[in-house]
Design a protein around this motif. Structure first.
Motif, mmCIF file in Angstrom:
data_model
loop_
_atom_site.group_PDB
_atom_site.id
_atom_site.type_symbol
_atom_site.label_atom_id
_atom_site.label_comp_id
_atom_site.label_asym_id
_atom_site.label_seq_id
_atom_site.Cartn_x
_atom_site.Cartn_y
_atom_site.Cartn_z
ATOM 1 N N LEU A 168 -81.483 -71.950 54.384
ATOM 2 C CA LEU A 168 -80.787 -72.069 53.098
ATOM 3 C C LEU A 168 -81.480 -71.238 52.017
ATOM 4 C CD1 LEU A 168 -79.744 -75.819 52.872
ATOM 5 C CD2 LEU A 168 -78.244 -73.822 52.951
ATOM 6 N N GLY A 169 -82.784 -71.310 52.006
ATOM 7 C CA GLY A 169 -83.565 -70.540 51.018
ATOM 8 C C GLY A 169 -83.310 -69.051 51.163
ATOM 9 N N LEU A 170 -83.325 -68.601 52.409
ATOM 10 C CA LEU A 170 -83.110 -67.181 52.691
ATOM 11 C C LEU A 170 -81.730 -66.737 52.229
ATOM 12 C CD1 LEU A 170 -85.337 -65.582 54.121
ATOM 13 C CD2 LEU A 170 -83.795 -65.386 56.079
ATOM 14 N N LEU A 171 -80.726 -67.588 52.534
ATOM 15 C CA LEU A 171 -79.352 -67.296 52.116
ATOM 16 C C LEU A 171 -79.276 -67.172 50.613
ATOM 17 C CD1 LEU A 171 -76.901 -69.419 54.295
ATOM 18 C CD2 LEU A 171 -76.842 -66.948 53.890
ATOM 19 N N GLY A 172 -79.949 -68.099 49.918
ATOM 20 C CA GLY A 172 -79.959 -68.061 48.458
ATOM 21 C C GLY A 172 -80.532 -66.768 47.934
ATOM 22 N N VAL A 173 -81.651 -66.368 48.514
ATOM 23 C CA VAL A 173 -82.303 -65.129 48.067
ATOM 24 C C VAL A 173 -81.392 -63.933 48.299
ATOM 25 C CG1 VAL A 173 -84.206 -63.548 48.520
ATOM 26 C CG2 VAL A 173 -84.640 -66.002 48.339
ATOM 27 N N VAL A 174 -80.802 -63.886 49.517
ATOM 28 C CA VAL A 174 -79.898 -62.780 49.841
ATOM 29 C C VAL A 174 -78.729 -62.746 48.857
ATOM 30 C CG1 VAL A 174 -78.237 -61.924 51.549
ATOM 31 C CG2 VAL A 174 -80.500 -62.640 52.277
ATOM 32 N N GLY A 175 -78.173 -63.928 48.558
ATOM 33 C CA GLY A 175 -77.060 -64.006 47.616
ATOM 34 C C GLY A 175 -77.433 -63.483 46.255
ATOM 35 N N LEU A 176 -78.623 -63.881 45.774
ATOM 36 C CA LEU A 176 -79.073 -63.430 44.461
ATOM 37 C C LEU A 176 -79.243 -61.912 44.422
ATOM 38 C CD1 LEU A 176 -81.648 -66.070 43.173
ATOM 39 C CD2 LEU A 176 -79.485 -65.382 42.143
ATOM 40 N N VAL A 177 -79.854 -61.392 45.481
ATOM 41 C CA VAL A 177 -80.070 -59.940 45.547
ATOM 42 C C VAL A 177 -78.722 -59.217 45.555
ATOM 43 C CG1 VAL A 177 -80.901 -58.050 46.992
ATOM 44 C CG2 VAL A 177 -82.327 -60.077 46.640
ATOM 45 N N GLY A 178 -77.787 -59.777 46.350
ATOM 46 C CA GLY A 178 -76.445 -59.184 46.419
ATOM 47 C C GLY A 178 -75.776 -59.172 45.062
ATOM 48 N N LEU A 179 -75.899 -60.295 44.348
ATOM 49 C CA LEU A 179 -75.295 -60.397 43.032
ATOM 50 C C LEU A 179 -75.893 -59.358 42.092
ATOM 51 C CD1 LEU A 179 -73.241 -62.241 41.500
ATOM 52 C CD2 LEU A 179 -75.241 -63.375 40.530
ATOM 53 N N ALA A 180 -77.221 -59.265 42.128
ATOM 54 C CA ALA A 180 -77.905 -58.304 41.254
ATOM 55 C C ALA A 180 -77.447 -56.885 41.577
ATOM 56 C CB ALA A 180 -79.412 -58.427 41.416
ATOM 57 N N ALA A 181 -77.332 -56.587 42.876
ATOM 58 C CA ALA A 181 -76.924 -55.240 43.286
ATOM 59 C C ALA A 181 -75.507 -54.952 42.795
ATOM 60 C CB ALA A 181 -77.002 -55.111 44.803
ATOM 61 N N VAL A 213 -73.920 -56.290 40.263
ATOM 62 C CA VAL A 213 -73.931 -56.110 38.814
ATOM 63 C C VAL A 213 -74.458 -54.721 38.454
ATOM 64 C CG1 VAL A 213 -75.056 -56.863 36.679
ATOM 65 C CG2 VAL A 213 -74.088 -58.555 38.241
ATOM 66 N N ALA A 214 -75.538 -54.315 39.152
ATOM 67 C CA ALA A 214 -76.136 -53.004 38.853
ATOM 68 C C ALA A 214 -75.143 -51.882 39.136
ATOM 69 C CB ALA A 214 -77.404 -52.813 39.670
ATOM 70 N N VAL A 215 -74.501 -51.948 40.307
ATOM 71 C CA VAL A 215 -73.539 -50.901 40.667
ATOM 72 C C VAL A 215 -72.365 -50.907 39.695
ATOM 73 C CG1 VAL A 215 -71.872 -50.182 42.418
ATOM 74 C CG2 VAL A 215 -74.168 -50.837 43.111
ATOM 75 N N GLY A 216 -71.907 -52.135 39.368
ATOM 76 C CA GLY A 216 -70.799 -52.255 38.430
ATOM 77 C C GLY A 216 -71.135 -51.668 37.081
ATOM 78 N N ALA A 217 -72.335 -51.971 36.602
ATOM 79 C CA ALA A 217 -72.760 -51.452 35.298
ATOM 80 C C ALA A 217 -72.840 -49.933 35.335
ATOM 81 C CB ALA A 217 -74.116 -52.038 34.916
ATOM 82 N N PHE A 218 -73.350 -49.395 36.462
ATOM 83 C CA PHE A 218 -73.459 -47.935 36.591
ATOM 84 C C PHE A 218 -72.080 -47.295 36.569
ATOM 85 C CE2 PHE A 218 -73.345 -44.244 39.441
ATOM 86 C CZ PHE A 218 -74.152 -43.402 38.713
ATOM 87 N N VAL A 219 -71.176 -47.855 37.384
ATOM 88 C CA VAL A 219 -69.831 -47.276 37.475
ATOM 89 C C VAL A 219 -69.126 -47.354 36.129
ATOM 90 C CG1 VAL A 219 -67.543 -47.566 38.492
ATOM 91 C CG2 VAL A 219 -69.569 -47.700 39.938
ATOM 92 N N LEU A 220 -69.214 -48.526 35.501
ATOM 93 C CA LEU A 220 -68.532 -48.732 34.229
ATOM 94 C C LEU A 220 -69.086 -47.809 33.155
ATOM 95 C CD1 LEU A 220 -66.254 -50.810 33.760
ATOM 96 C CD2 LEU A 220 -67.890 -52.066 32.344
ATOM 97 N N SER A 221 -70.397 -47.715 33.091
ATOM 98 C CA SER A 221 -70.998 -46.874 32.045
ATOM 99 C C SER A 221 -70.695 -45.409 32.300
ATOM 100 C CB SER A 221 -72.502 -47.099 31.981
ATOM 101 O OG SER A 221 -73.096 -46.706 33.199
ATOM 102 N N ALA A 222 -70.718 -45.006 33.585
ATOM 103 C CA ALA A 222 -70.437 -43.610 33.912
ATOM 104 C C ALA A 222 -68.972 -43.293 33.645
ATOM 105 C CB ALA A 222 -70.779 -43.324 35.371
ATOM 106 N N TRP A 223 -68.120 -44.304 33.840
ATOM 107 C CA TRP A 223 -66.689 -44.102 33.596
ATOM 108 C C TRP A 223 -66.426 -43.929 32.104
ATOM 109 C CZ3 TRP A 223 -62.553 -43.313 36.678
ATOM 110 C CH2 TRP A 223 -61.295 -43.465 36.105
#
Lengths: 245, 202
Positions: free
Chosen positions: B19-32, B34-44
């Motif tokens: 469960l802990g591992l899943l949580g960490v993976v989920g958080l990392v995924g969310l952060a990634a 958001v980061a990609v979204g912010a990059f795409v949006l700002s570049a757009w």
């Protein structure tokens, strides 16, 4: 770029059907090579074309030529049907195709009575030897985009810019202003200029020729598209005698 | 322990770990995401986010320092970018123009040796383009330079910074303005320049 109304006068009497205008247009405007295949598919792109008609029966037969290009109608049927406003009338009286807006519905081509709008069914390509002759002032239209005669707007832009830099006006009928087809015509069939300038050649010609005794007519006039291209009909001695008789 | 007391069910170590591992993976995924979204949006909308060097200028085949030429030597922009006042493209100088000075200046400097190498082999320098508008946009330097130098009554080389900012102080040239259509239009409206589509698109 204000106050002009670009227009053309085509003296059909002088046209010999040599197709120099077609070639010039093809080269100036980065139009891909039309192959036999494309003609058979009815997908050939020709912003200006020479329509040929035969009159009479052999041996008393005559060839008639009419150069047909976008008529830059003042009341253009292509414009209201575009869902994305990719084609519209600009303040200079040009019917304009904005490539970056076009989404390729082809409604405009369907609604054009002159068949002068062309759709890019394929990505345009040129043989290797011709790649360096592309005109850098003209966008290469990609697949899925409608295109049409622009009255060589790149030449209008460049000549007005140059004139402004040198602090002068653009000379009527100047070679750098004229579209490629007008410059290429060996028999002076085509005339280009500002219809709003009463001293320009096209304005004078259309004033003279649209009267009751003039030779001027608009193509498919009955449709009410109000074209900015005026045709001057062929002078035919025999026809005149026939009408008198 | 009282009856009905809340009690966490006892999990074994493995489930906790998973469960802990899943949580960490989920958080990392969310952060990634958001980061990609912010990059795409700002570049757009404008330029890419100015972080992680996303916005830095590209490496050039020769590390040409505008700082040395403009700030230290006081050279005019139009000395090298000669066509900027007459043509659509500002133009990058030919190697020969560089060599008119560097035949004698800069012996032993590695970047100058690279330049001389280009000159001897007769190749052009394959600079990486920094400012680029799409193919269907026809930007003309000449008319813009003329307008702004007439408006502000300044020499041509002082109008460049309106779009390019102070390139003379950039060790590595980077794009500062977004040069998107909104950017162009804002300026065109401000200065009562034509906003008809065919002013640029044809």
């Amino acid at each position: 770029m204000a106050g002009e109304k670009w227009g053309m006068v085509i003296d059909v009497d002088k046209c010999i059907g040599c197709q120099a205008c077609v070639v010039a247009c093809q080269a100036e405007n980065n139009i891909p090579i039309n192959t036999e295949d494309l003609y058979n598919q009815r997908r050939a792109v020709q912003w200006i074309r020479i329509e040929r008609y035969w009159e009479g029966e052999f041996p008393d037969v005559k060839a008639r030529f009419i150069p047909v290009l976008c008529q830059h109608c003042s009341d253009a049927p292509c414009e209201p049907v575009c869902p994305v406003f990719a084609t519209y009338h600009n303040p200079e009286g040009l019917n304009v195709q904005v490539y970056n807006r076009c989404i390729g519905t082809r409604f405009c081509a369907n609604n054009c009575p002159y068949h002068v709008r062309f759709f890019n069914f394929w990505e345009p390509s040129w043989p290797e030897s011709l790649k360096n002759q592309l005109n850098p002032d003209v966008t290469v239209r990609s697949r899925g985009i409608m295109e049409k005669c622009t009255f060589c707007i790149q030449r209008i832009r460049r000549s007005t810019r140059d004139a402004k830099a040198e602090g002068r006006g653009v000379e009527d009928g100047a070679r750098e202003l004229n579209p490629a087809c007008v410059n290429a015509c060996p028999t002076d069939t085509l005339f280009f200029g500002d219809l709003n300038d009463p001293d320009s050649k096209v304005a004078r010609m259309s004033a003279e020729e649209t009267g009751e005794h003039g030779r001027g007519y608009h193509m498919l006039e009955e449709l009410g598209t109000e074209p900015n291209v005026l045709y001057l009909k062929k002078v035919d001695k025999n026809a005149k005698e026939a009408s008198h008789a | 322990m009282l009856q009905g007391d809340f009690q966490l069910p006892k999990r074994n170590k493995r489930t906790v770990l998973v469960l802990g591992l899943l949580g960490v993976v989920g958080l990392v995924g969310l952060a990634a995401t958001v980061a990609v979204g912010a990059f795409v949006l700002s570049a757009w909308l404008g330029l890419p986010l100015n972080a992680f060097g996303l916005n830095d200028g590209p490496d050039q085949p020769i590390a040409f320092p505008h700082t040395v030429h403009v700030q230290d030597m006081g050279m005019d922009c139009t000395f090298c970018h000669r066509a900027v006042t007459t043509e659509a493209a500002a133009s990058v100088p030919a190697v020969g123009l560089c060599m008119s000075c560097h035949k004698v200046i800069g012996d032993g400097l590695p970047e100058i040796e690279k330049l001389r190498g280009y000159h001897e082999s007769g190749r052009a320098i394959d600079w990486v383009r920094v400012h680029r508008v799409p193919d269907h946009v026809h930007f003309v330097h000449e008319s813009h330079v003329r307008f702004f130098s007439e408006r502000d009554n300044v020499p041509a080389s002082e109008t460049c910074q309106l779009c390019h900012q102070d390139v003379g102080s950039m060790p590595k040239v980077e794009q500062v303005r977004s040069l998107k259509m909104g950017d162009c239009l804002d300026c065109h409206r401000e200065n009562e320049a034509p906003t008809d589509c065919t002013a640029c698109h044809y």
